[in-house]
Write an enzyme that holds these catalytic residues in place. Structure first.
Site, PDB file in Angstrom:
ATOM      1  N   THR A 123       0.824  -1.215   0.000  1.00 42.77           N
ATOM      2  CA  THR A 123       0.000   0.000   0.000  1.00 42.77           C
ATOM      3  C   THR A 123       0.855   1.260   0.000  1.00 42.77           C
ATOM      4  O   THR A 123       1.959   1.281   0.562  1.00 42.77           O
ATOM      5  CB  THR A 123      -0.919   0.014   1.238  1.00 42.77           C
ATOM      6  OG1 THR A 123      -1.477   1.326   1.372  1.00 42.77           O
ATOM      7  CG2 THR A 123      -0.173  -0.298   2.514  1.00 42.77           C
ATOM      8  N   TYR A 178      -1.109  -0.125  10.288  1.00 39.67           N
ATOM      9  CA  TYR A 178      -1.445  -0.826   9.051  1.00 39.67           C
ATOM     10  C   TYR A 178      -0.302  -0.686   8.036  1.00 39.67           C
ATOM     11  O   TYR A 178       0.221  -1.683   7.519  1.00 39.67           O
ATOM     12  CB  TYR A 178      -2.762  -0.260   8.490  1.00 39.67           C
ATOM     13  CG  TYR A 178      -3.018  -0.631   7.061  1.00 39.67           C
ATOM     14  CD1 TYR A 178      -3.127  -1.963   6.679  1.00 39.67           C
ATOM     15  CD2 TYR A 178      -3.148   0.349   6.084  1.00 39.67           C
ATOM     16  CE1 TYR A 178      -3.360  -2.302   5.342  1.00 39.67           C
ATOM     17  CE2 TYR A 178      -3.380   0.020   4.760  1.00 39.67           C
ATOM     18  CZ  TYR A 178      -3.481  -1.306   4.398  1.00 39.67           C
ATOM     19  OH  TYR A 178      -3.704  -1.633   3.093  1.00 39.67           O
TER      20      TYR A 178
END
Ligand SMILES: NC(=O)c1ccc[n+]([C@@H]2O[C@H](COP(=O)([O-])OP(=O)(O)OC[C@H]3O[C@@H](n4cnc5c(N)ncnc54)[C@H](O)[C@@H]3O)[C@@H](O)[C@H]2O)c1
Ligand SMILES: O=c1ccn([C@@H]2O[C@H](COP(=O)(O)OP(=O)(O)O[C@H]3O[C@H](CO)[C@@H](O)[C@H](O)[C@H]3O)[C@@H](O)[C@H]2O)c(=O)[nH]1
Length: 327
Positions: A117, A141
């Site tokens: 990501t 995350y």
């Protein structure tokens, strides 16, 4: 043609990947614990229920199916939840991925495609985010995904595990045939939340922060259509199977949209207002995440065709009105 173990194949992006793999002549085998995924989303190949944290189950599935490659989508992926529950993210994402990577190496399955990501980049003022930009994530995350990238590099050095890492920007839209789509419970992503506000399923959209250093004060993101994104994965699989070296690719369009611009674009597609209020910032959000790389286009031959904002909203709107998973 390859047999591909698709972790998270019952989720939003993984289910679209299974459809694209099947269309390209490959066999996707879904591995999922259905924690955020849907049995109804598994339509394009067999499924094995299991948890990444269960190494014995992973070994069993590798022995049963003998996949040629792995596409690893399974993860927890909400920034807000990661800020509140970092342990959940480190355990599920990092420990789960380590189990999977070790099981793949033990089974001699040495081609690995990984969902990373742009949240691994964190905050960078006026810097073009390309694959060489330093990774300094703002939340657990992004940190968990950066750690998995490092594990992959170590396992290549030690065991020869070849990998393609895709750093996605914001994934949006749905299969235009309406077979699969985005269905998170609870939903936190901007476009589906906005469409729920449009049709009255929820009272309204809250804009998370209007005091960012951007032209209209709201966060800017680079949105990419899920169908274009999974096409890149099929190209990534081809890349590895052609014996090309491990590589990192950003997957974004290079165009940024603020939250207010997404709301404005939605009015044009749905012909309806988006009921919304302005709220405080959401912890862990970066001001602006926009890809500054064309590596996927130049090296993989990736050509996004549906990643315009009106098309992404239109495809999401079609799914929102016609598609639903029951279980
Ligand atoms: N949606 C986005 O905009 C976006 C952007 C960047 C990266 N990503 C990454 O893409 C991947 C897929 O995201 P998504 O939006 O499809 O999420 P999703 O929640 O719809 O899908 C994740 C799937 O993984 C499964 N799963 C989770 N933990 C598991 C475990 N321990 N064992 C087995 N299965 C497990 C879930 O049941 C679900 O089916 C994730 O790795 C995410 O970090 C998503
Ligand atoms: O109700 C909402 C939901 C979102 N936003 C804003 O909209 C933008 C996009 O948010 P969201 O759709 O939740 O995506 P991100 O938090 O940017 O994260 C997504 O995109 C990342 C890549 O940028 C991925 O890594 C994550 O997995 C994925 O959830 C952000 O500025 C949010 O603050 C709102 O203002 N209100």
């Amino acid at each position: 043609m390859a047999k591909v173990l698709v972790t998270g194949g019952a989720g939003y992006i993984g289910s679209h990947a299974c459809k694209a793999l099947r269309a390209a002549g490959h066999t996707p085998v879904t591995f999922d614990n259905f924690s955020t995924g849907w049995r109804d989303a598994v339509k394009f190949g067999p499924a094995e229920e299991g948890d990444l944290l269960d190494r014995a189950r992973l070994d069993e599935v590798f022995a049963t199916h003998r996949p040629d490659a792995v596409m690893h989508f399974a993860a927890f992926s909400q920034v807000g939840e990661a800020m509140a529950k970092p342990g959940l993210y480190w355990r599920n994402n990092v420990m789960g991925s380590l189990n999977l990577i070790e099981a793949a190496v033990a089974a001699g399955c040495m081609d690995f495609v990984f969902s990373s990501t742009c949240a691994t980049y964190g905050e960078h003022d006026n810097v073009v985010l390309d694959e060489e930009t330093p990774q300094q994530p703002l939340n657990a995350y992004g940190a968990s995904k950066r750690a998995i990238e490092e594990i992959l590099r170590d396992f290549e050095a030690a065991h020869g595990l070849r990998h393609v890492i895709f750093r996605y920007f914001n994934v949006a839209g749905a299969d235009p045939d309406g077979e699969v789509g985005e269905h998170h419970r609870p939903e936190t992503h901007l476009i589906p939340v906005m469409l729920e506000a449009v049709d009255g399923t929820r009272p309204g959209l809250t804009i998370h922060g209007t005091d960012y250093d951007t032209p209209d004060g709201t966060c800017i993101r680079d949105y990419v259509h899920v169908c274009d994104l999974v096409d890149a994965h099929v190209l990534g699989l081809d890349w590895l199977r052609a014996g090309k070296p491990s590589r990192v690719f950003n997957l974004g369009t290079g165009t940024g949209f603020s939250v207010r611009q997404v709301i404005d674009a939605s009015r044009a597609v749905t012909n309806r207002e988006v009921p919304h209020t302005e709220g405080p910032r959401r912890a862990g959000d970066a001001t602006k995440l926009v890809s500054g790389s064309t590596r996927a286009e130049s090296e993989l031959g990736w050509h996004p065709t549906r990643s315009t904002m009106p098309q992404m909203i239109a495809d999401a709107w079609l799914w929102h009105r016609t598609g639903r998973y029951e279980s």
